[in-house]
Design an enzyme around this catalytic site. Sequence first.
Site, short mmCIF file in Angstrom:
data_model
loop_
_atom_site.label_atom_id
_atom_site.label_comp_id
_atom_site.label_asym_id
_atom_site.label_seq_id
_atom_site.Cartn_x
_atom_site.Cartn_y
_atom_site.Cartn_z
CG HIS A 74 -2.04 0.91 1.19
ND1 HIS A 74 -3.45 0.68 1.24
CD2 HIS A 74 -2.18 2.26 1.13
CE1 HIS A 74 -4.06 1.80 1.23
NE2 HIS A 74 -3.24 2.97 1.25
CG HIS A 78 -1.40 6.29 -2.62
ND1 HIS A 78 -2.54 6.17 -3.06
CD2 HIS A 78 -1.74 5.98 -1.23
CE1 HIS A 78 -3.62 5.56 -2.32
NE2 HIS A 78 -2.81 5.48 -1.01
CD GLU A 116 -7.55 6.65 5.28
OE1 GLU A 116 -8.14 6.46 4.22
OE2 GLU A 116 -6.45 7.08 5.42
N1 ADE Z 1 -4.55 8.86 -1.18
C1 ADE Z 1 -3.48 8.88 -0.59
N2 ADE Z 1 -3.33 8.61 0.53
C2 ADE Z 1 -4.91 8.42 0.87
C3 ADE Z 1 -5.57 7.90 2.25
N3 ADE Z 1 -4.74 7.72 3.27
N4 ADE Z 1 -6.76 7.76 2.01
C4 ADE Z 1 -7.53 8.16 0.81
N5 ADE Z 1 -6.83 8.29 -0.32
C5 ADE Z 1 -5.50 8.66 -0.22
ZN ZN Z 2 -3.67 4.80 0.72
#
Ligand code: ADE
Ligand code: ZN
Length: 326
Positions: free
Chosen positions: A10, A12, A193
Amino acid sequence: MRDMPKLELHLHLEGAAPPAFIRAMAQRKTVDLSRIFDERGAYAYRDFPDFLRVYEAACTVLTSPQDFHDLTLAVLEQSAEEGVIYTEAFLSPDFCGGGDLAAWRDYLAAIEAAASQAEAQSAIIMRGCVTCIRHFGPEQARKIARCAQETAGRFITGFGLAGDESMLQPKDFAYAFDAAREAGLGLTAHAGEWGGPGSVRDALRDLRVTRIGHGVRAIEDPALVDHLAETGVVLEVCPGSNIALGLYHTLAQHPIDRLRRAGVKLTVATDDPPFFHTTMTREYQALADQFGWEAPEFDAITQTALDAAFCDPETRSALAKRLEAP
Ligand code: ADE
Ligand code: ZN
């Protein structure tokens, strides 16, 4: 800790851009991005919505395939230094030509070339998970799914959903996920989240994902925790991200160890490391310090990541061999 071989599921790609990299790019392109940095040069944001704004502002200076080539190299070198041997990066066609397929192919070729170079230099293996962005809406997500479908293969192995969980519902993205599933891609979605346990249930039911990005708020629903443990759904847990964004005040309050003890399969990752002042080594060290995790706990998350990675069988067995090596 640093030398322990790690698999990260995970991350980005743009979110892993060091601030100095973005600043240099902004300077070169004479774009004023000073508002997104604090006095020490770190990314500055107040809360999650503001984080998304800063993130997207940083992305505005990444305008060419060459920029993404350089970014990919920088990110992979950084990860390799932390002992990461496999990383599955979220790639966003939205930031690589706005979802246009021809443009995406060019950006992807540059990212893949950088990944090959990093693999030759540092033995780190990268695979890509094409990711649509929730607050950009379902129509745009269909375009992103098309980009994923058309480029699925050895490098593009997954499809995901990120962005603002307070907007829209997983079911709004079912069409995009159906297309990605038909293309043979592994599926993951950010849920649990900012949304509660219901958002995890919705993502599982409506998108039929095998992994959940974060998912930590499942802890608020014991029946859901049991369901995750029974079905083997994997949570991509990013404790440093959750704390930096204010979801939990301290690691002591974070549910990662309770989820693990309840039998939920999970992995550990950094999400957007420079935004959260973290690295894979720091995440591991914090878990060892806070919860007393030792070799068996770290071996378990590594094995879970190996099993849950969206890579081909050859890559999985090559990684397994590297993990066996003394
Ligand atoms: N894009 C990058 N980080 C993120 C996160 N923690 N939650 C949602 N979208 C994201
Ligand atoms: Zn993320």
